[in-house]
Design a protein around this motif. Structure first.
Motif, mmCIF file in Angstrom:
data_model
loop_
_atom_site.group_PDB
_atom_site.id
_atom_site.type_symbol
_atom_site.label_atom_id
_atom_site.label_comp_id
_atom_site.label_asym_id
_atom_site.label_seq_id
_atom_site.Cartn_x
_atom_site.Cartn_y
_atom_site.Cartn_z
ATOM 1 N N TRP A 179 27.270 28.621 2.707
ATOM 2 C CA TRP A 179 26.689 28.650 4.045
ATOM 3 C C TRP A 179 26.213 27.263 4.458
ATOM 4 N N VAL A 180 25.573 26.551 3.545
ATOM 5 C CA VAL A 180 25.095 25.196 3.846
ATOM 6 C C VAL A 180 26.273 24.282 4.192
ATOM 7 N N VAL A 181 27.347 24.343 3.406
ATOM 8 C CA VAL A 181 28.547 23.547 3.673
ATOM 9 C C VAL A 181 29.121 23.912 5.039
ATOM 10 N N ASP A 182 29.265 25.204 5.300
ATOM 11 C CA ASP A 182 29.854 25.652 6.565
ATOM 12 C C ASP A 182 29.007 25.252 7.765
ATOM 13 N N VAL A 183 27.696 25.404 7.670
ATOM 14 C CA VAL A 183 26.827 25.017 8.778
ATOM 15 C C VAL A 183 26.938 23.514 9.036
ATOM 16 N N GLY A 184 27.033 22.738 7.978
ATOM 17 C CA GLY A 184 27.216 21.293 8.140
ATOM 18 C C GLY A 184 28.507 20.963 8.860
ATOM 19 N N LEU A 185 29.600 21.617 8.457
ATOM 20 C CA LEU A 185 30.891 21.387 9.121
ATOM 21 C C LEU A 185 30.849 21.813 10.587
ATOM 22 N N ILE A 186 30.252 22.955 10.839
ATOM 23 C CA ILE A 186 30.146 23.457 12.214
ATOM 24 C C ILE A 186 29.293 22.513 13.058
ATOM 25 N N ALA A 187 28.214 21.998 12.490
ATOM 26 C CA ALA A 187 27.351 21.065 13.218
ATOM 27 C C ALA A 187 28.099 19.787 13.588
ATOM 28 N N VAL A 188 28.923 19.279 12.669
ATOM 29 C CA VAL A 188 29.694 18.067 12.948
ATOM 30 C C VAL A 188 30.690 18.317 14.078
ATOM 31 N N VAL A 189 31.412 19.444 14.004
ATOM 32 C CA VAL A 189 32.385 19.770 15.053
ATOM 33 C C VAL A 189 31.667 19.988 16.388
ATOM 34 N N LEU A 214 23.229 25.031 21.526
ATOM 35 C CA LEU A 214 23.134 26.263 20.734
ATOM 36 C C LEU A 214 24.275 27.239 21.041
ATOM 37 N N PRO A 215 24.570 27.534 22.311
ATOM 38 C CA PRO A 215 25.718 28.416 22.567
ATOM 39 C C PRO A 215 27.027 27.821 22.033
ATOM 40 N N LEU A 216 27.194 26.516 22.188
ATOM 41 C CA LEU A 216 28.394 25.863 21.669
ATOM 42 C C LEU A 216 28.458 25.981 20.155
ATOM 43 N N PHE A 217 27.317 25.796 19.481
ATOM 44 C CA PHE A 217 27.239 25.929 18.030
ATOM 45 C C PHE A 217 27.651 27.340 17.601
ATOM 46 N N LEU A 218 27.175 28.359 18.330
ATOM 47 C CA LEU A 218 27.520 29.749 18.008
ATOM 48 C C LEU A 218 29.013 30.016 18.218
ATOM 49 N N VAL A 219 29.572 29.488 19.308
ATOM 50 C CA VAL A 219 31.002 29.693 19.580
ATOM 51 C C VAL A 219 31.853 28.980 18.530
ATOM 52 N N VAL A 220 31.516 27.721 18.243
ATOM 53 C CA VAL A 220 32.275 26.969 17.229
ATOM 54 C C VAL A 220 32.147 27.664 15.875
ATOM 55 N N GLY A 221 30.943 28.097 15.542
ATOM 56 C CA GLY A 221 30.728 28.793 14.273
ATOM 57 C C GLY A 221 31.525 30.080 14.183
ATOM 58 N N PHE A 222 31.532 30.846 15.278
ATOM 59 C CA PHE A 222 32.276 32.107 15.291
ATOM 60 C C PHE A 222 33.765 31.849 15.084
#
Length: 147
Positions: A30-40, A56-64
């Motif tokens: 999860w930590v790795v994935d959140v880091g990657l999502i944050a960079v993107v 925040l909405p962009l972070f949720l969409v990119v994460g999804f």
């Protein structure tokens, strides 16, 4: 590998190695994935002229999208692959696109609804198959890939 009679998942009593350290691995993934999502997300936010309310909405969409594409493509996010775990469906098979979508949707709802996330964490720490709330609903489980 012996499977549980009720499901195609490995039996945690006869093959605990499939579930050993899965909670810690899920956290590290999860930590790795959140880091990657944050960079993107940060890279994409350049195109929003850094408007903070959109972050925040962009972070949720990119994460999804990230989670859905990686899980439907290989039953694991990049972080999960790095930690040598993957999600399996109730029948023991890798997640298909629809199940991956439902899993990510359940995860997303849990993340934005703190009590559900707390319940999920407690379940991961206390259930035999180390399943979170979404896993329990869908019958999925994260297992060690090379057990």
């Amino acid at each position: 590998m012996t499977h549980d009679i009720r499901t195609g998942l490995p039996d945690p009593d006869t093959h605990p190695e499939f579930y050993d350290d899965v909670p810690v691995k899920r956290l590290m993934a999860w930590v790795v994935d959140v880091g990657l999502i944050a960079v993107v997300t940060a890279a994409i936010s350049v195109f929003t002229l850094f408007l903070a309310p959109l972050f925040l909405p962009l972070f949720l969409v990119v994460g999804f999208l990230y989670r859905w594409m990686t899980i439907s493509g290989g039953s694991a996010t990049l972080g999960m692959r790095l930690m040598a775990i993957e999600l399996r469906a109730a029948d023991g098979e890798r997640l298909d696109g629809l199940t991956a979508f439902l899993h990510v949707a359940g995860y997303t709802v849990s993340v934005i609804t703190f009590p559900l996330q707390l319940i999920s964490i407690v379940l991961i720490l206390t259930t035999a198959r180390k399943q979170g709330l979404t896993d329990m609903v869908l019958g999925t489980a994260a297992i060690n890939r090379h057990a």
